[in-house]
Design a protein around this motif. Structure first.
Motif, PDB file in Angstrom:
ATOM      1  N   PHE A 139       8.469 -27.700  33.118  1.00  0.00           N
ATOM      2  CA  PHE A 139       9.084 -27.891  31.828  1.00  0.00           C
ATOM      3  C   PHE A 139       7.999 -27.595  30.673  1.00  0.00           C
ATOM      4  N   ALA A 140       6.891 -28.690  30.794  1.00  0.00           N
ATOM      5  CA  ALA A 140       5.909 -28.411  29.939  1.00  0.00           C
ATOM      6  C   ALA A 140       5.215 -27.081  29.672  1.00  0.00           C
ATOM      7  N   ALA A 141       5.015 -26.610  30.929  1.00  0.00           N
ATOM      8  CA  ALA A 141       4.799 -25.067  30.793  1.00  0.00           C
ATOM      9  C   ALA A 141       5.480 -24.004  29.954  1.00  0.00           C
ATOM     10  N   LEU A 142       6.903 -24.214  30.415  1.00  0.00           N
ATOM     11  CA  LEU A 142       8.020 -23.470  29.599  1.00  0.00           C
ATOM     12  C   LEU A 142       8.000 -23.579  27.991  1.00  0.00           C
ATOM     13  N   THR A 143       7.973 -25.046  27.674  1.00  0.00           N
ATOM     14  CA  THR A 143       7.894 -25.356  26.061  1.00  0.00           C
ATOM     15  C   THR A 143       6.862 -25.313  25.506  1.00  0.00           C
ATOM     16  N   ALA A 144       5.606 -24.834  26.043  1.00  0.00           N
ATOM     17  CA  ALA A 144       4.362 -24.544  25.322  1.00  0.00           C
ATOM     18  C   ALA A 144       4.517 -23.221  24.895  1.00  0.00           C
ATOM     19  N   TRP A 145       5.430 -23.010  23.694  1.00  0.00           N
ATOM     20  CA  TRP A 145       6.094 -21.883  23.302  1.00  0.00           C
ATOM     21  C   TRP A 145       4.759 -20.627  23.278  1.00  0.00           C
ATOM     22  N   GLU A 146       3.804 -21.179  22.719  1.00  0.00           N
ATOM     23  CA  GLU A 146       2.670 -20.131  22.191  1.00  0.00           C
ATOM     24  C   GLU A 146       1.911 -19.571  23.439  1.00  0.00           C
ATOM     25  N   ARG A 147       1.996 -20.407  24.486  1.00  0.00           N
ATOM     26  CA  ARG A 147       1.419 -19.703  25.727  1.00  0.00           C
ATOM     27  C   ARG A 147       2.382 -19.010  26.478  1.00  0.00           C
ATOM     28  N   GLN A 148       3.568 -18.706  25.930  1.00  0.00           N
ATOM     29  CA  GLN A 148       4.520 -17.650  26.805  1.00  0.00           C
ATOM     30  C   GLN A 148       3.901 -16.191  26.596  1.00  0.00           C
ATOM     31  N   SER A 149       2.902 -16.090  25.536  1.00  0.00           N
ATOM     32  CA  SER A 149       2.236 -15.058  25.408  1.00  0.00           C
ATOM     33  C   SER A 149       1.444 -14.445  26.407  1.00  0.00           C
ATOM     34  N   ASP A 150       0.902 -15.478  27.192  1.00  0.00           N
ATOM     35  CA  ASP A 150      -0.115 -15.329  28.384  1.00  0.00           C
ATOM     36  C   ASP A 150       0.886 -14.720  29.522  1.00  0.00           C
ATOM     37  N   TRP A 151       2.205 -14.682  29.761  1.00  0.00           N
ATOM     38  CA  TRP A 151       3.087 -14.331  30.692  1.00  0.00           C
ATOM     39  C   TRP A 151       4.072 -13.661  30.374  1.00  0.00           C
ATOM     40  N   ILE A 152       4.452 -13.396  29.251  1.00  0.00           N
ATOM     41  CA  ILE A 152       5.498 -12.361  28.928  1.00  0.00           C
ATOM     42  C   ILE A 152       4.835 -10.994  28.198  1.00  0.00           C
ATOM     43  N   PRO A 153       4.790  -9.856  28.996  1.00  0.00           N
ATOM     44  CA  PRO A 153       3.916  -8.770  28.572  1.00  0.00           C
ATOM     45  C   PRO A 153       4.475  -8.283  26.940  1.00  0.00           C
ATOM     46  N   PHE A 154       3.276  -7.638  26.436  1.00  0.00           N
ATOM     47  CA  PHE A 154       3.324  -7.291  25.279  1.00  0.00           C
ATOM     48  C   PHE A 154       3.947  -8.136  24.078  1.00  0.00           C
ATOM     49  N   THR A 155       3.949  -9.477  24.185  1.00  0.00           N
ATOM     50  CA  THR A 155       4.607 -10.327  23.572  1.00  0.00           C
ATOM     51  C   THR A 155       3.787 -11.403  22.881  1.00  0.00           C
ATOM     52  N   THR A 156       3.945 -11.678  21.721  1.00  0.00           N
ATOM     53  CA  THR A 156       3.008 -12.763  21.064  1.00  0.00           C
ATOM     54  C   THR A 156       4.167 -13.793  20.596  1.00  0.00           C
ATOM     55  N   VAL A 157       4.059 -15.010  20.974  1.00  0.00           N
ATOM     56  CA  VAL A 157       4.957 -15.968  20.566  1.00  0.00           C
ATOM     57  C   VAL A 157       4.174 -17.199  19.730  1.00  0.00           C
ATOM     58  N   ARG A 158       4.873 -17.567  18.621  1.00  0.00           N
ATOM     59  CA  ARG A 158       4.335 -18.905  17.808  1.00  0.00           C
ATOM     60  C   ARG A 158       5.287 -19.513  17.329  1.00  0.00           C
ATOM     61  N   VAL A 159       5.215 -20.622  17.091  1.00  0.00           N
ATOM     62  CA  VAL A 159       6.229 -21.686  16.259  1.00  0.00           C
ATOM     63  C   VAL A 159       6.030 -21.623  14.798  1.00  0.00           C
ATOM     64  N   VAL A 160       7.147 -21.084  14.236  1.00  0.00           N
ATOM     65  CA  VAL A 160       6.904 -20.952  12.820  1.00  0.00           C
ATOM     66  C   VAL A 160       7.435 -22.031  11.933  1.00  0.00           C
ATOM     67  N   GLU A 161       8.354 -22.970  12.621  1.00  0.00           N
ATOM     68  CA  GLU A 161       8.883 -24.157  11.872  1.00  0.00           C
ATOM     69  C   GLU A 161       8.934 -25.146  12.897  1.00  0.00           C
ATOM     70  N   GLY A 162       8.570 -26.524  12.466  1.00  0.00           N
ATOM     71  CA  GLY A 162       8.760 -27.588  13.433  1.00  0.00           C
ATOM     72  C   GLY A 162       7.456 -27.908  14.422  1.00  0.00           C
ATOM     73  N   ASP A 163       7.848 -28.467  15.353  1.00  0.00           N
ATOM     74  CA  ASP A 163       6.552 -28.957  16.238  1.00  0.00           C
ATOM     75  C   ASP A 163       6.994 -28.526  17.848  1.00  0.00           C
ATOM     76  N   GLY A 164       8.063 -27.430  17.752  1.00  0.00           N
ATOM     77  CA  GLY A 164       8.414 -26.930  19.068  1.00  0.00           C
ATOM     78  C   GLY A 164       9.585 -27.366  19.903  1.00  0.00           C
ATOM     79  N   GLY A 165       9.949 -28.542  19.222  1.00  0.00           N
ATOM     80  CA  GLY A 165      11.213 -29.240  19.733  1.00  0.00           C
ATOM     81  C   GLY A 165      12.286 -29.084  19.042  1.00  0.00           C
ATOM     82  N   GLU A 166      13.226 -29.727  19.403  1.00  0.00           N
ATOM     83  CA  GLU A 166      14.592 -29.353  18.723  1.00  0.00           C
ATOM     84  C   GLU A 166      14.557 -29.336  17.523  1.00  0.00           C
ATOM     85  N   GLY A 167      15.124 -28.249  16.780  1.00  0.00           N
ATOM     86  CA  GLY A 167      15.485 -27.846  15.408  1.00  0.00           C
ATOM     87  C   GLY A 167      14.175 -26.800  15.236  1.00  0.00           C
ATOM     88  N   SER A 168      13.102 -26.478  15.938  1.00  0.00           N
ATOM     89  CA  SER A 168      12.116 -25.927  15.482  1.00  0.00           C
ATOM     90  C   SER A 168      12.704 -24.339  15.565  1.00  0.00           C
TER      91      SER A 168
END
Length: 164
Positions: free
Chosen positions: A34-63
């Motif tokens: 679960f911690a790995a799944l919700t390390a949002w910006e690390r999704q860039s490491d395993w989803i091809p051609f994709t860059t992921v970033r948190v643009v609002e909040g801390d990655g938790g609820e409401g982000s």
């Protein structure tokens, strides 16, 4: 927490006609997965051609999380509001961008011997009317095959200690 645009978010939080599910078994305990799944910006490491970033909040609820998939000149921007976090079992999002809209859920189910089943399920509102429904399996880069391949890579990375 009710994010800005609550009415619009409620509208797109209903399941759409485009549906995709991918599942993988990871040889690691649910809290770590679960911690790995919700390390949002690390999704860039395993989803091809994709860059992921948190643009609002801390990655938790409401982000607000943004995933940009670029393949040559084609760019797909996916904005997701994190609407529910039930660690280490489930995180719910609502895709609320201009093109990709609809709810999604990532579930971690603990299994025997410290393993975890991960299910990623999305329901999208399809753009383009009937043509969008016909083109759905071909055009959306998160189709079942690519989503399953990404989850398999995710699982291998967690098992090797490369994530989170």
């Amino acid at each position: 927490m009710t994010p800005e645009g609550g009415d619009a978010l409620r509208e797109v939080s209903q399941p759409g006609a485009g549906e995709v599910t991918a599942t993988v078994i990871v040889d690691a305990p649910a809290p770590r997965v679960f911690a790995a799944l919700t390390a949002w910006e690390r999704q860039s490491d395993w989803i091809p051609f994709t860059t992921v970033r948190v643009v609002e909040g801390d990655g938790g609820e409401g982000s607000l999380v943004e995933a940009v998939t670029a393949l040559g000149p084609a760019v797909l921007r996916d904005e997701m509001r994190v609407v529910r976090v039930d660690a280490p079992y489930e995180v719910g999002v609502v895709h609320c961008g201009k093109l990709l809209r609809g709810p999604g859920v990532l579930r971690c189910t603990p299994l025997k011997r410290g393993r975890t089943q991960v299910v990623w399920h999305e329901w999208f509102h399809l753009p383009g009317g009937p043509a969008g429904r016909v083109a759905w399996p071909v055009l959306w880069p998160g189709s079942k095959f690519s989503l399953t391949q990404a989850l398999r890579k995710f699982g291998r990375m967690v098992e090797r200690g490369l994530l989170p």
